[in-house]
Write a protein that holds these residues in place. Structure first.
Motif: not given
Length: 63
Positions: A10-34
């Motif tokens: 769980t800790t690693e997943l949260l860390l990866i998710g936080g880094l992805a959020l910082l790198l790509f931003g809140g608006k771009k991340l849902p588009e990338m996951m889609k």
């Protein structure tokens, strides 16, 4: 040894998710996951159609 590297906690997943959020931003991340989801879906559909097509070396039932 290799099997231990494949498990992500769980800790690693949260860390990866936080880094992805910082790198790509809140608006771009849902588009990338889609886009990733659509890519996986089309890949699975391609595998299914490959399994459904008859092989060329086997005789068809109609002939």
């Amino acid at each position: 040894m290799m099997s231990q590297l494949l498990f992500i906690g769980t800790t690693e997943l949260l860390l990866i998710g936080g880094l992805a959020l910082l790198l790509f931003g809140g608006k771009k991340l849902p588009e990338m996951m889609k886009g990733l989801g659509q890519g996986v879906k089309s890949f699975k559909e391609g595998l299914n159609t490959m399994e459904e097509t008859p092989k060329e070396d086997e005789p068809s039932e109609g002939a």
